[in-house]
Scaffold this active site. Structure first.
Site, mmCIF file in Angstrom:
data_model
loop_
_atom_site.group_PDB
_atom_site.id
_atom_site.type_symbol
_atom_site.label_atom_id
_atom_site.label_comp_id
_atom_site.label_asym_id
_atom_site.label_seq_id
_atom_site.Cartn_x
_atom_site.Cartn_y
_atom_site.Cartn_z
ATOM 1 N N ASP A 478 3.590 30.756 16.699
ATOM 2 C CA ASP A 478 5.110 31.420 16.613
ATOM 3 C C ASP A 478 6.347 30.916 17.521
ATOM 4 O O ASP A 478 5.627 30.221 18.607
ATOM 5 C CB ASP A 478 4.861 33.038 16.788
ATOM 6 C CG ASP A 478 5.814 33.731 15.909
ATOM 7 O OD1 ASP A 478 6.512 33.246 15.599
ATOM 8 O OD2 ASP A 478 5.387 35.085 15.707
ATOM 9 N N ASP A 545 9.262 37.197 8.070
ATOM 10 C CA ASP A 545 8.659 38.358 8.570
ATOM 11 C C ASP A 545 9.148 39.698 7.744
ATOM 12 O O ASP A 545 8.542 40.761 7.898
ATOM 13 C CB ASP A 545 9.587 38.690 9.738
ATOM 14 C CG ASP A 545 8.902 38.085 11.129
ATOM 15 O OD1 ASP A 545 7.723 37.381 10.918
ATOM 16 O OD2 ASP A 545 9.409 38.127 12.480
#
Length: 724
Positions: A478, A545
């Site tokens: 990430d 997301d």
């Protein structure tokens, strides 16, 4: 031969199965662009016109000939300072402060195979699959050299463009701008298709007329960004999914970029793709070089759908690497929306037990397992397992997960450091900060200076310490903020962001070499670094997301214009959805997530028994269709930004197997019937709907379509499987 050179006229011709690209070295050594489009024969220099253009400068070499101007001629790699006032591909500032670069032809070489770029990802191909043309340009005064690189993959109808800028002079120069591709068109009216967005709503489709002036997109955020994807399409005004001419440009880079489209004073169109000018001032000492990231080019006259399949195949087969590039990925359950930071080792083991009972292959332990990391305000950089929180060692917990018949994966964020962390207190100089200024915050974390080898090496060793503790088979990488405060303690500031991206690539190259059996999924707040550069190292990327199925229909629609479904991380999440609060049926959430690598982002323990049976069936269905989804041709059958429904389908290369997917996005009183027209089938074949047994000719399904059922309820979804 895919590449040929006509020595008398000094014309280079690149041929793929269906396209031709041609350029010419003229009498003054300028490299002029002649043609790129459908396959042709002959020499296209007859397209060049020479007229006296007022206020358009003339090179000194042409004497009194006022009809010769770089301001009007189509160019292969336009420079600044030679009388071309359009956007430039390269800007060089000399040691004396001047900005001028007059690049002239100095030689060429044709090679078998595909060129590579040092330190950068690029399309790869065997000697039998590709050829390379290298053209050398040089400024006779400053001795700046540019090696233009052309890779030709004939069967893929793909041409790649790269460049390497070198300083052969006696003084330091600064590269102020560098593109890898310029496309000049002397005729035509075009639209530019771009893909804009924001965090949790990436890659929205936008179609803009190329008018007089300059239209540009790009990123100054240190990553390719949520806001604009580094891939565009130049299309004829009447081009549709099924017909019309279109050119695609995909930048193989994960940092700041700039794409410019300009219609000039004479109605000509120029498109450039390359590095962002802002925050870029790259010094080159004598003998040093700067590789410019590659751009992948494709052209077709058969519409946007054909172009998309060309790029999807190229990325799937020639960008993605490693053992997982051509494998069906495990169906995974991620702990993030199941537990966020509120978990321990028992939570992960319970998720593994639940996953095993549902047929899910893997459980992933997301953020919160290390250091002092109870929320997103602390702990990044302290890559030590929090055994107190887990209640055991990492290795022991992984063994318990594996004992349930489930694989184990883990989340990391190597490029970041929390202000509240032991690493930041020990090495405050490792984070990007402008001296004398307070930092710009993002989630109370700062960006580690990955342009520095010592910083990368330390973090790499700490991550390896983690990965060596057990049978870890998946890593989610990430990167959760944009880069600001661009400053390095060790190098000129205009180099920092470019060298940062190369540092990330260096880290990933070492990591994939050391752990070839670990599947790495890229992520940057979801889709903030969804680009071909990252796919070179991570064969899949978390698409967004935002896991809301209705929004994902649109997000995945935009993503599909260039990127294959095998690269799209897509999960079924809980309802009410955590990003939108919307409630959509479990069936619809499954249909949408099957347009990617497929998985779950929820707590199975909170599902009803009926829902668990639905999940089991979804997993079985996905595994049944997985090869078709991963390798089949992809067709967009609607525009979810305009139509009442989202529809897409996968078709096997042989045309004998297809999967049609439809999600209703609108429902109204006394609803009209929508018909979805299929694509990619064989017109003269009979196709059987495996659920109903009904048979249809491919021509009927493609010309007239299927009626979508009209039912009560929001966001209904449907799947049809066809075999012939």
């Amino acid at each position: 031969m895919a590449i040929s050179y006509q020595s008398e006229k000094r014309i280079f011709t690149l041929q793929t199965e269906n396209t031709t690209y041609q350029m010419k070295v003229d009498d003054f050594g300028f490299l002029l662009h002649l043609y790129y489009g459908g396959k042709i024969s002959g020499e296209m220099d007859y397209l060049l016109t020479y007229l006296d253009r007022g206020f358009s400068g003339n090179p000194f070499d042409v004497g009194a000939d006022r009809t010769y101007s770089m301001d009007a001629l189509p160019r292969e790699y336009p420079d600044l300072g030679t009388g071309d006032y359009r956007n430039s591909a390269i800007v060089i500032r000399g040691a004396d402060g001047s900005e001028c670069c007059d690049l002239r032809y100095a030689g060429y070489e044709i090679k078998k195979g595909k060129y590579a770029l040092p330190g950068l990802p690029a399309v790869s191909a065997s000697r039998e699959e590709a050829e390379t043309l290298e053209i050398l340009l040089e400024d006779p005064v400053s001795k700046v050299q540019v090696r233009l690189l052309y890779g030709v993959l004939p069967k893929e109808d793909i041409i790649t463009r790269g460049a390497v800028i070198g300083n052969k002079g006696s003084s330091e120069i600064t590269v102020e701008k560098a593109a890898s591709v310029c496309l000049d068109f002397v005729t035509g009216e075009y639209d530019l298709l771009t893909f804009y967005g924001r965090h949790a709503m990436e890659r929205n489709f936008q179609r803009t007329k190329v008018e007089h002036g300059c239209f540009s997109i790009g990123s100054r955020r240190g990553t390719s960004s949520h806001q604009y994807n580094p891939a565009v399409i130049l299309a004829g005004r009447d081009t549709t999914e099924d017909s019309g001419s279109c050119y695609g440009c995909v930048f193989v880079y994960s940092g700041n970029f700039l794409c410019e489209a300009e219609k000039d004073q004479f109605g000509q169109t120029r498109v450039l793709m390359g590095l962002q000018e802002d925050l870029f001032h790259y010094p080159l000492k004598t003998g040093e070089t700067l590789p410019v990231p590659e751009t992948i080019l494709g052209y077709t006259d058969q519409g946007l759908g054909k172009l998309s399949n060309m790029f999807q195949r190229c990325i799937r087969n020639h960008i993605c690497r490693g053992k997982f590039a051509h494998q069906t990925r495990p169906v995974l359950l991620n702990s993030w929306e199941a537990a966020y930071f509120d978990f321990d080792g028992e939570t992960i083991v319970r998720l593994a037990e639940d996953a095993a009972g549902l047929g899910i292959d893997m459980v992933v332990m997301d953020d919160g397992w290390f250091g002092k990391r109870e929320d997103d305000n602390s702990g990044l950089g302290d890559w030590q397992v929090n055994e107190k929180k887990l209640g055991c060692t990492l290795g022991e917990m992984i063994e318990r997960v594996n004992a349930r018949g489930v694989k184990f994966g883990i989340w990391i964020e190597p490029e970041m450091v929390s202000e509240d962390s032991e690493l930041n207190r020990a090495h405050p100089d490792w984070a990007m900060r402008v001296p004398g200024r307070k930092p710009v915050r993002g989630r109370n974390q700062l960006v580690l200076d990955f342009s520095r080898k010592d910083v990368r090496s330390y973090v790499f060793d700490r991550i390896c310490d983690i990965l060596d503790q057990g049978n870890i088979e998946y890593v989610k990488w990430d990167m959760n903020r944009s880069i600001s405060d661009v400053y390095s303690m060790e190098k000129p500031q205009g180099k920092v962001l470019y060298d940062y991206v190369l540092g990330v690539y260096d880290f990933l190259e070492k990591m994939t070499a050391r752990y070839p059996d670990i599947l790495i999924e890229g992520c940057s707040g979801g889709g903030g670094r969804f680009d071909a550069g990252m796919l070179y190292y991570t064969p899949q990327i978390w698409c967004s997301d935002n896991t809301d199925a209705a929004d994902r229909v649109r997000i995945q629609y935009g993503t599909s214009f260039f990127y294959p479904a095998s690269a799209v991380g897509a999960h079924v999440s809980a309802v009410p959805n955590h990003q939108t609060g919307r409630c959509i049926s479990l069936k619809t959430r499954g249909v949408v997530a099957m347009a990617g690598t497929f998985g779950y982002e929820l707590d199975p323990g909170k599902l009803t028994e009926e829902e668990k049976e639905t999940v089991k069936e979804q997993v079985r269905q996905y595994k049944k269709y997985a090869d078709l989804i991963r390798t089949g041709d992809y067709y967009r059958l609607s525009n979810p930004f305009q139509d009442d429904f989202g529809a897409w389908m996968f078709v096997a290369e042989e045309g004998n197997h297809a999967l049609l997917n439809v999600v209703m996005l609108e429902n109204h009183g006394n609803m009209t019937v929508s018909y979805v027209k299929l694509r990619g089938l064989k017109a003269d074949r009979l196709y059987e709907d495996t659920a109903s047994g009904k048979k249809y000719y491919g021509s009927a399904l493609m010309e007239a379509g299927l009626p979508i059922p009209v039912e009560m309820g929001e966001y209904r979804a449907y799947q049809w499987e066809f075999n012939s």
